[in-house]
Design a protein around this motif. Structure first.
Motif, PDB file in Angstrom:
ATOM      1  N   LEU A 201       0.835  -1.207   0.000  1.00  0.00           N
ATOM      2  CA  LEU A 201       0.000   0.000   0.000  1.00  0.00           C
ATOM      3  C   LEU A 201       0.868   1.255   0.000  1.00  0.00           C
ATOM      4  O   LEU A 201       0.555   2.234  -0.694  1.00  0.00           O
ATOM      5  CB  LEU A 201      -0.942   0.001   1.201  1.00  0.00           C
ATOM      6  CG  LEU A 201      -1.907   1.184   1.303  1.00  0.00           C
ATOM      7  CD1 LEU A 201      -2.780   1.309   0.049  1.00  0.00           C
ATOM      8  CD2 LEU A 201      -2.785   1.064   2.550  1.00  0.00           C
ATOM      9  N   SER A 202       1.967   1.223   0.751  1.00  0.00           N
ATOM     10  CA  SER A 202       2.871   2.378   0.749  1.00  0.00           C
ATOM     11  C   SER A 202       3.438   2.627  -0.640  1.00  0.00           C
ATOM     12  O   SER A 202       3.522   3.777  -1.090  1.00  0.00           O
ATOM     13  CB  SER A 202       4.014   2.172   1.758  1.00  0.00           C
ATOM     14  OG  SER A 202       3.515   2.157   3.078  1.00  0.00           O
ATOM     15  N   MET A 203       3.833   1.554  -1.331  1.00  0.00           N
ATOM     16  CA  MET A 203       4.362   1.717  -2.686  1.00  0.00           C
ATOM     17  C   MET A 203       3.294   2.235  -3.634  1.00  0.00           C
ATOM     18  O   MET A 203       3.560   3.124  -4.463  1.00  0.00           O
ATOM     19  CB  MET A 203       4.945   0.391  -3.186  1.00  0.00           C
ATOM     20  CG  MET A 203       6.248   0.006  -2.504  1.00  0.00           C
ATOM     21  SD  MET A 203       7.122  -1.381  -3.303  1.00  0.00           S
ATOM     22  CE  MET A 203       6.069  -2.756  -2.857  1.00  0.00           C
ATOM     23  N   ARG A 204       2.080   1.708  -3.548  1.00  0.00           N
ATOM     24  CA  ARG A 204       1.016   2.151  -4.453  1.00  0.00           C
ATOM     25  C   ARG A 204       0.681   3.630  -4.224  1.00  0.00           C
ATOM     26  O   ARG A 204       0.522   4.405  -5.188  1.00  0.00           O
ATOM     27  CB  ARG A 204      -0.226   1.283  -4.261  1.00  0.00           C
ATOM     28  CG  ARG A 204      -1.453   1.758  -5.035  1.00  0.00           C
ATOM     29  CD  ARG A 204      -1.156   1.941  -6.533  1.00  0.00           C
ATOM     30  NE  ARG A 204      -2.175   2.748  -7.168  1.00  0.00           N
ATOM     31  CZ  ARG A 204      -3.207   2.242  -7.856  1.00  0.00           C
ATOM     32  NH1 ARG A 204      -3.343   0.930  -7.973  1.00  0.00           N
ATOM     33  NH2 ARG A 204      -4.090   3.042  -8.402  1.00  0.00           N
ATOM     34  N   GLU A 209       1.247   9.373  -6.097  1.00  0.00           N
ATOM     35  CA  GLU A 209       1.652  10.742  -5.795  1.00  0.00           C
ATOM     36  C   GLU A 209       2.901  11.175  -6.561  1.00  0.00           C
ATOM     37  O   GLU A 209       3.174  12.378  -6.671  1.00  0.00           O
ATOM     38  CB  GLU A 209       1.913  10.877  -4.286  1.00  0.00           C
ATOM     39  CG  GLU A 209       0.648  10.700  -3.445  1.00  0.00           C
ATOM     40  CD  GLU A 209       0.974  10.537  -1.967  1.00  0.00           C
ATOM     41  OE1 GLU A 209       2.179  10.612  -1.598  1.00  0.00           O
ATOM     42  OE2 GLU A 209       0.028  10.320  -1.182  1.00  0.00           O
ATOM     43  N   ASN A 210       3.655  10.217  -7.098  1.00  0.00           N
ATOM     44  CA  ASN A 210       4.931  10.527  -7.748  1.00  0.00           C
ATOM     45  C   ASN A 210       5.080   9.786  -9.075  1.00  0.00           C
ATOM     46  O   ASN A 210       6.079   9.083  -9.297  1.00  0.00           O
ATOM     47  CB  ASN A 210       6.093  10.156  -6.814  1.00  0.00           C
ATOM     48  CG  ASN A 210       6.056  10.868  -5.482  1.00  0.00           C
ATOM     49  OD1 ASN A 210       6.537  11.990  -5.357  1.00  0.00           O
ATOM     50  ND2 ASN A 210       5.478  10.215  -4.481  1.00  0.00           N
ATOM     51  N   PRO A 211       4.124   9.928  -9.981  1.00  0.00           N
ATOM     52  CA  PRO A 211       4.155   9.121 -11.213  1.00  0.00           C
ATOM     53  C   PRO A 211       5.348   9.410 -12.109  1.00  0.00           C
ATOM     54  O   PRO A 211       5.745   8.537 -12.895  1.00  0.00           O
ATOM     55  CB  PRO A 211       2.835   9.485 -11.904  1.00  0.00           C
ATOM     56  CG  PRO A 211       2.501  10.848 -11.376  1.00  0.00           C
ATOM     57  CD  PRO A 211       2.959  10.847  -9.947  1.00  0.00           C
ATOM     58  N   GLU A 214      11.929   9.379 -10.974  1.00  0.00           N
ATOM     59  CA  GLU A 214      12.839   8.460 -11.670  1.00  0.00           C
ATOM     60  C   GLU A 214      12.777   7.040 -11.114  1.00  0.00           C
ATOM     61  O   GLU A 214      13.128   6.079 -11.816  1.00  0.00           O
ATOM     62  CB  GLU A 214      14.270   8.989 -11.586  1.00  0.00           C
ATOM     63  CG  GLU A 214      14.832   9.072 -10.166  1.00  0.00           C
ATOM     64  CD  GLU A 214      16.247   9.615 -10.126  1.00  0.00           C
ATOM     65  OE1 GLU A 214      16.749   9.996 -11.184  1.00  0.00           O
ATOM     66  OE2 GLU A 214      16.829   9.655  -9.018  1.00  0.00           O
ATOM     67  N   LEU A 215      12.335   6.887  -9.870  1.00  0.00           N
ATOM     68  CA  LEU A 215      12.228   5.553  -9.285  1.00  0.00           C
ATOM     69  C   LEU A 215      10.889   4.881  -9.576  1.00  0.00           C
ATOM     70  O   LEU A 215      10.719   3.699  -9.261  1.00  0.00           O
ATOM     71  CB  LEU A 215      12.415   5.624  -7.760  1.00  0.00           C
ATOM     72  CG  LEU A 215      13.835   5.555  -7.213  1.00  0.00           C
ATOM     73  CD1 LEU A 215      13.805   5.521  -5.688  1.00  0.00           C
ATOM     74  CD2 LEU A 215      14.586   4.340  -7.749  1.00  0.00           C
ATOM     75  N   ALA A 216       9.959   5.611 -10.170  1.00  0.00           N
ATOM     76  CA  ALA A 216       8.612   5.069 -10.370  1.00  0.00           C
ATOM     77  C   ALA A 216       8.601   3.741 -11.130  1.00  0.00           C
ATOM     78  O   ALA A 216       7.891   2.810 -10.730  1.00  0.00           O
ATOM     79  CB  ALA A 216       7.710   6.096 -11.051  1.00  0.00           C
ATOM     80  N   PRO A 217       9.359   3.580 -12.221  1.00  0.00           N
ATOM     81  CA  PRO A 217       9.339   2.277 -12.907  1.00  0.00           C
ATOM     82  C   PRO A 217       9.811   1.119 -12.025  1.00  0.00           C
ATOM     83  O   PRO A 217       9.251   0.018 -12.085  1.00  0.00           O
ATOM     84  CB  PRO A 217      10.276   2.490 -14.095  1.00  0.00           C
ATOM     85  CG  PRO A 217      10.263   3.965 -14.338  1.00  0.00           C
ATOM     86  CD  PRO A 217      10.159   4.581 -12.982  1.00  0.00           C
ATOM     87  N   ASP A 218      10.818   1.358 -11.197  1.00  0.00           N
ATOM     88  CA  ASP A 218      11.308   0.305 -10.314  1.00  0.00           C
ATOM     89  C   ASP A 218      10.276  -0.041  -9.248  1.00  0.00           C
ATOM     90  O   ASP A 218      10.072  -1.220  -8.924  1.00  0.00           O
ATOM     91  CB  ASP A 218      12.613   0.743  -9.633  1.00  0.00           C
ATOM     92  CG  ASP A 218      13.761   0.890 -10.618  1.00  0.00           C
ATOM     93  OD1 ASP A 218      13.690   0.289 -11.703  1.00  0.00           O
ATOM     94  OD2 ASP A 218      14.713   1.621 -10.303  1.00  0.00           O
ATOM     95  N   VAL A 219       9.637   0.981  -8.689  1.00  0.00           N
ATOM     96  CA  VAL A 219       8.629   0.733  -7.659  1.00  0.00           C
ATOM     97  C   VAL A 219       7.430   0.009  -8.269  1.00  0.00           C
ATOM     98  O   VAL A 219       6.879  -0.930  -7.673  1.00  0.00           O
ATOM     99  CB  VAL A 219       8.206   2.054  -6.991  1.00  0.00           C
ATOM    100  CG1 VAL A 219       7.071   1.833  -5.994  1.00  0.00           C
ATOM    101  CG2 VAL A 219       9.407   2.697  -6.284  1.00  0.00           C
TER     102      VAL A 219
END
Length: 248
Positions: A201-204, A209-211, A214-219
């Motif tokens: 849930l934290s990752m989602r 909130e941060n689409p 730069e880390l969005a694809p990894d998350v």
């Protein structure tokens, strides 16, 4: 000096950064049978749940050290919220090599034995802060059952099968290092589920909130694969516990 961002993204909503519930931490604190005024050093103290609640409920005092700026801020806020900021303090810094200014009654590293390059080194580090006759608390994973292959071990976030021991072998390692095991608190599947699933849930929410981060694809990739990986591997093979030790 800080944790990699992926760690704080995963666990920004956690008060406890290990697979133990608040009830289990409370039971562990009671089980140690230590007097009010017990002085604690907590290395890799996370968001301060253990130290703060034990200060509130058991009258302990002490210091936590953690490399995460976010978790250290959360720990200080929790100390204020629980009314124990006059009894516990939190330092932002590298717990590896940290030794207390004065000997403590209880020296703890709950779930971060990498600070001493493993169990033996972490116990040696904690002992440097401990008064004679004091107690060490160490949190460490173990294999609930032997992984059938290295692929399974790596799917449990180990580098190899050799990273962890079976529970009887871990307890024997403590004895061989010169310590009696005087208490333990083990995770169960519910406490593992609470630790692991809360990350999703934290990752989602972070992704929403941060689409464009730069880390969005990894998350996103981790969120897609992690629930199934955990259910198939981690939940079946990996155990975790906190062990109370006293020198022979």
């Amino acid at each position: 000096m800080d944790l990699p961002r992926i760690f704080t993204i995963r666990e920004s909503g956690h008060r406890i950064h290990n697979p133990l519930t608040a009830d289990k931490f409370a039971t562990l604190g009671d089980s140690l049978r230590l007097a009010p005024g017990t002085r604690v050093l907590d290395l890799a103290s996370g968001s301060g749940e253990m130290l703060c609640t034990w200060a509130r409920d058991l009258g302990f005092t002490g210091t936590g050290v953690d490399i995460s700026t976010l978790f250290t801020e959360q720990a200080r806020a929790l100390a204020a919220e629980l009314g124990v900021a006059d009894r516990v303090g939190f330092l932002h810094g590298d717990a590896a090599g940290h030794v207390a200014d004065e000997p403590v009654d209880l020296a703890a590293c709950v779930g971060a034995t990498w600070i001493g390059d493993g169990v033996a080194g972490t116990i040696e580090l904690l002992d440097r802060s401990l008064r004679p006759g004091g107690m060490i608390l160490i949190g460490e994973p173990y294999w609930r059952q032997p992984p059938p292959d290295e692929e399974t071990a790596k799917a449990c976030h180990a580098t190899s099968v050799a990273d962890f021991l079976l529970l009887p072998e871990l307890l024997e390692q403590f004895r061989e290092l010169g310590y009696d095991v005087v208490e333990m608190m083990l995770s169960d599947q519910d406490s593992w589920d609470r630790y692991a699933a809360a990350q999703w849930l934290s990752m989602r929410r972070w992704l929403d909130e941060n689409p464009d981060d730069e880390l969005a694809p990894d998350v996103r990739a981790e969120l897609i694969t992690e629930p199934t990986r955990y259910a198939r591997y981690g939940r079946e093979y990996l155990g975790w516990g906190v062990f109370a030790l006293m020198k022979h």
